[in-house]
Design a protein around this motif. Structure first.
Motif, PDB file in Angstrom:
ATOM      1  N   PHE A  44      14.465  -5.425  -5.739  1.00 31.15           N
ATOM      2  CA  PHE A  44      15.213  -5.634  -4.500  1.00 31.15           C
ATOM      3  C   PHE A  44      14.331  -5.310  -3.315  1.00 31.15           C
ATOM      4  CE2 PHE A  44      16.242  -1.842  -6.830  1.00 31.15           C
ATOM      5  CZ  PHE A  44      16.068  -0.801  -5.933  1.00 31.15           C
ATOM      6  N   GLY A  45      14.578  -6.023  -2.225  1.00 30.91           N
ATOM      7  CA  GLY A  45      13.801  -5.851  -1.011  1.00 30.91           C
ATOM      8  C   GLY A  45      14.533  -6.476   0.153  1.00 30.91           C
ATOM      9  N   PRO A  46      13.830  -6.700   1.275  1.00 28.45           N
ATOM     10  CA  PRO A  46      14.473  -7.299   2.443  1.00 28.45           C
ATOM     11  C   PRO A  46      15.070  -8.673   2.107  1.00 28.45           C
ATOM     12  CG  PRO A  46      12.274  -6.491   2.977  1.00 28.45           C
ATOM     13  CD  PRO A  46      12.421  -6.405   1.494  1.00 28.45           C
ATOM     14  N   ASP A  47      16.383  -8.773   2.124  1.00 31.41           N
ATOM     15  CA  ASP A  47      17.088 -10.032   1.817  1.00 31.41           C
ATOM     16  C   ASP A  47      16.683 -10.609   0.462  1.00 31.41           C
ATOM     17  OD1 ASP A  47      18.414  -9.971   4.306  1.00 31.41           O
ATOM     18  OD2 ASP A  47      16.639 -10.834   5.259  1.00 31.41           O
TER      19      ASP A  47
ATOM     20  N   GLY B 208      11.400  -1.656  -7.453  1.00 30.40           N
ATOM     21  CA  GLY B 208      11.699  -2.183  -8.774  1.00 30.40           C
ATOM     22  C   GLY B 208      12.090  -1.042  -9.693  1.00 30.40           C
ATOM     23  N   VAL B 209      12.930  -1.353 -10.658  1.00 26.70           N
ATOM     24  CA  VAL B 209      13.338  -0.357 -11.647  1.00 26.70           C
ATOM     25  C   VAL B 209      13.651  -1.088 -12.950  1.00 26.70           C
ATOM     26  CG1 VAL B 209      15.780  -0.398 -11.006  1.00 26.70           C
ATOM     27  CG2 VAL B 209      14.825   1.655 -12.058  1.00 26.70           C
ATOM     28  N   VAL B 210      13.373  -0.433 -14.080  1.00 28.23           N
ATOM     29  CA  VAL B 210      13.666  -1.001 -15.392  1.00 28.23           C
ATOM     30  C   VAL B 210      14.839  -0.249 -15.992  1.00 28.23           C
ATOM     31  CG1 VAL B 210      12.786  -1.386 -17.721  1.00 28.23           C
ATOM     32  CG2 VAL B 210      11.272  -1.694 -15.753  1.00 28.23           C
ATOM     33  N   ILE B 211      15.871  -1.017 -16.361  1.00 24.73           N
ATOM     34  CA  ILE B 211      17.055  -0.462 -17.006  1.00 24.73           C
ATOM     35  C   ILE B 211      17.449  -1.406 -18.139  1.00 24.73           C
ATOM     36  CG2 ILE B 211      19.478   0.214 -16.733  1.00 24.73           C
ATOM     37  CD1 ILE B 211      18.881   0.554 -13.708  1.00 24.73           C
ATOM     38  N   ASP B 212      17.588  -0.876 -19.337  1.00 22.66           N
ATOM     39  CA  ASP B 212      18.031  -1.667 -20.501  1.00 22.66           C
ATOM     40  C   ASP B 212      17.277  -2.982 -20.648  1.00 22.66           C
ATOM     41  OD1 ASP B 212      19.870   0.268 -21.239  1.00 22.66           O
ATOM     42  OD2 ASP B 212      21.474  -0.642 -20.045  1.00 22.66           O
ATOM     43  N   LYS B 213      15.947  -2.914 -20.656  1.00 16.79           N
ATOM     44  CA  LYS B 213      15.069  -4.068 -20.845  1.00 16.79           C
ATOM     45  C   LYS B 213      15.241  -5.160 -19.790  1.00 16.79           C
ATOM     46  CE  LYS B 213      14.207  -3.340 -25.680  1.00 16.79           C
ATOM     47  NZ  LYS B 213      13.990  -3.915 -26.982  1.00 16.79           N
ATOM     48  N   CYS B 214      15.635  -4.757 -18.586  1.00 14.06           N
ATOM     49  CA  CYS B 214      15.705  -5.672 -17.445  1.00 14.06           C
ATOM     50  C   CYS B 214      14.965  -5.048 -16.269  1.00 14.06           C
ATOM     51  CB  CYS B 214      17.146  -5.958 -17.035  1.00 14.06           C
ATOM     52  SG  CYS B 214      18.027  -6.996 -18.198  1.00 14.06           S
ATOM     53  N   LEU B 215      14.195  -5.870 -15.557  1.00  9.63           N
ATOM     54  CA  LEU B 215      13.522  -5.444 -14.335  1.00  9.63           C
ATOM     55  C   LEU B 215      14.397  -5.864 -13.158  1.00  9.63           C
ATOM     56  CD1 LEU B 215      11.083  -4.470 -12.633  1.00  9.63           C
ATOM     57  CD2 LEU B 215      10.144  -6.794 -12.889  1.00  9.63           C
ATOM     58  N   TYR B 216      14.850  -4.898 -12.394  1.00  7.71           N
ATOM     59  CA  TYR B 216      15.638  -5.151 -11.187  1.00  7.71           C
ATOM     60  C   TYR B 216      14.704  -4.982  -9.998  1.00  7.71           C
ATOM     61  CZ  TYR B 216      19.729  -4.550 -14.168  1.00  7.71           C
ATOM     62  OH  TYR B 216      20.667  -4.676 -15.158  1.00  7.71           O
TER      63      TYR B 216
ATOM     64  N   ASN C  49       0.825  -1.206   0.000  1.00  9.80           N
ATOM     65  CA  ASN C  49       0.000   0.000   0.000  1.00  9.80           C
ATOM     66  C   ASN C  49       0.862   1.262   0.000  1.00  9.80           C
ATOM     67  OD1 ASN C  49      -2.569  -1.280   0.133  1.00  9.80           O
ATOM     68  ND2 ASN C  49      -2.160  -1.767   2.265  1.00  9.80           N
ATOM     69  N   GLU C  50       2.174   1.097  -0.006  1.00  9.40           N
ATOM     70  CA  GLU C  50       3.120   2.207   0.040  1.00  9.40           C
ATOM     71  C   GLU C  50       3.442   2.657  -1.382  1.00  9.40           C
ATOM     72  OE1 GLU C  50       5.278   5.132   0.729  1.00  9.40           O
ATOM     73  OE2 GLU C  50       4.709   4.084   2.558  1.00  9.40           O
ATOM     74  N   TYR C  51       3.006   3.863  -1.745  1.00  2.00           N
ATOM     75  CA  TYR C  51       3.210   4.327  -3.122  1.00  2.00           C
ATOM     76  C   TYR C  51       4.687   4.398  -3.502  1.00  2.00           C
ATOM     77  CZ  TYR C  51       4.645   8.963  -1.580  1.00  2.00           C
ATOM     78  OH  TYR C  51       5.336  10.003  -1.018  1.00  2.00           O
ATOM     79  N   LYS C  52       5.580   4.561  -2.526  1.00  2.00           N
ATOM     80  CA  LYS C  52       7.012   4.621  -2.835  1.00  2.00           C
ATOM     81  C   LYS C  52       7.543   3.295  -3.350  1.00  2.00           C
ATOM     82  CE  LYS C  52       8.040   8.215   0.532  1.00  2.00           C
ATOM     83  NZ  LYS C  52       8.756   8.541   1.765  1.00  2.00           N
ATOM     84  N   SER C  53       6.828   2.202  -3.095  1.00  2.00           N
ATOM     85  CA  SER C  53       7.283   0.891  -3.572  1.00  2.00           C
ATOM     86  C   SER C  53       6.821   0.624  -5.006  1.00  2.00           C
ATOM     87  CB  SER C  53       6.795  -0.219  -2.643  1.00  2.00           C
ATOM     88  OG  SER C  53       5.391  -0.313  -2.674  1.00  2.00           O
ATOM     89  N   TYR C  54       5.989   1.497  -5.572  1.00  2.00           N
ATOM     90  CA  TYR C  54       5.511   1.320  -6.945  1.00  2.00           C
ATOM     91  C   TYR C  54       6.511   1.925  -7.924  1.00  2.00           C
ATOM     92  CZ  TYR C  54       0.972   0.712  -4.588  1.00  2.00           C
ATOM     93  OH  TYR C  54      -0.046   0.317  -3.777  1.00  2.00           O
ATOM     94  N   PHE C  55       6.701   1.242  -9.036  1.00  2.00           N
ATOM     95  CA  PHE C  55       7.512   1.779 -10.123  1.00  2.00           C
ATOM     96  C   PHE C  55       6.541   2.335 -11.160  1.00  2.00           C
ATOM     97  CE2 PHE C  55       9.271   1.075 -14.392  1.00  2.00           C
ATOM     98  CZ  PHE C  55      10.359   1.928 -14.318  1.00  2.00           C
ATOM     99  N   ILE C  56       6.680   3.604 -11.499  1.00  2.00           N
ATOM    100  CA  ILE C  56       5.801   4.228 -12.491  1.00  2.00           C
ATOM    101  C   ILE C  56       6.655   4.919 -13.540  1.00  2.00           C
ATOM    102  CG2 ILE C  56       3.996   5.940 -12.891  1.00  2.00           C
ATOM    103  CD1 ILE C  56       3.109   5.456  -9.972  1.00  2.00           C
ATOM    104  N   ASP C  57       6.467   4.521 -14.787  1.00  2.27           N
ATOM    105  CA  ASP C  57       7.167   5.124 -15.920  1.00  2.27           C
ATOM    106  C   ASP C  57       6.088   5.548 -16.916  1.00  2.27           C
ATOM    107  OD1 ASP C  57       8.509   5.711 -18.282  1.00  2.27           O
ATOM    108  OD2 ASP C  57       9.858   3.993 -18.157  1.00  2.27           O
TER     109      ASP C  57
END
Length: 108
Positions: A97-100, A87-95, A33-41
């Motif tokens: 990351f989170g707790p561990d 999450g972030v998209v760079i060069d056609k890859c979804l990265y 529910n945390e908008y900061k965890s959403y990736f929006i492009d």
């Protein structure tokens, strides 16, 4: 929230009669529910959201929302932990990351 209290992502268009839904994606899962965890492009019509089982990346093609990538997290994360996923998209890859957790998912 969708009909079953799961995730519902919806795209709208403004018409002279008001706002009209033109595409939706639903998933029966917990989600952050945390908008900061959403990736929006907005430029590429992408939205990424962490869910209880994985990070989903959706793309709006002008007609509907399509699942572009899914990075499985093997479940076990509760809502408070999902708020810390990114999450972030760079060069056609979804990265993702989170707790561990860290995963790279190739798109396309």
């Amino acid at each position: 929230f969708g009909a079953d209290r799961g995730l519902k992502v919806e795209a709208y268009v403004e018409t002279q009669q008001g706002v009209e839904s033109i595409g939706a994606y639903e998933l029966l899962a917990d989600f952050s529910n945390e908008y900061k965890s959403y990736f929006i492009d907005r430029e590429n019509n992408l939205v990424g959201i962490p869910t209880g089982n994985g990070y989903i990346l959706l793309q709006f093609d002008g007609y509907q929302l399509n699942l572009l990538a899914y990075a499985e997290t093997n479940g076990g994360y509760y809502i408070g932990e999902l708020d810390h996923f990114r999450g972030v998209v760079i060069d056609k890859c979804l990265y993702v990351f989170g707790p561990d957790y860290f995963k790279v998912h190739k798109i396309g």
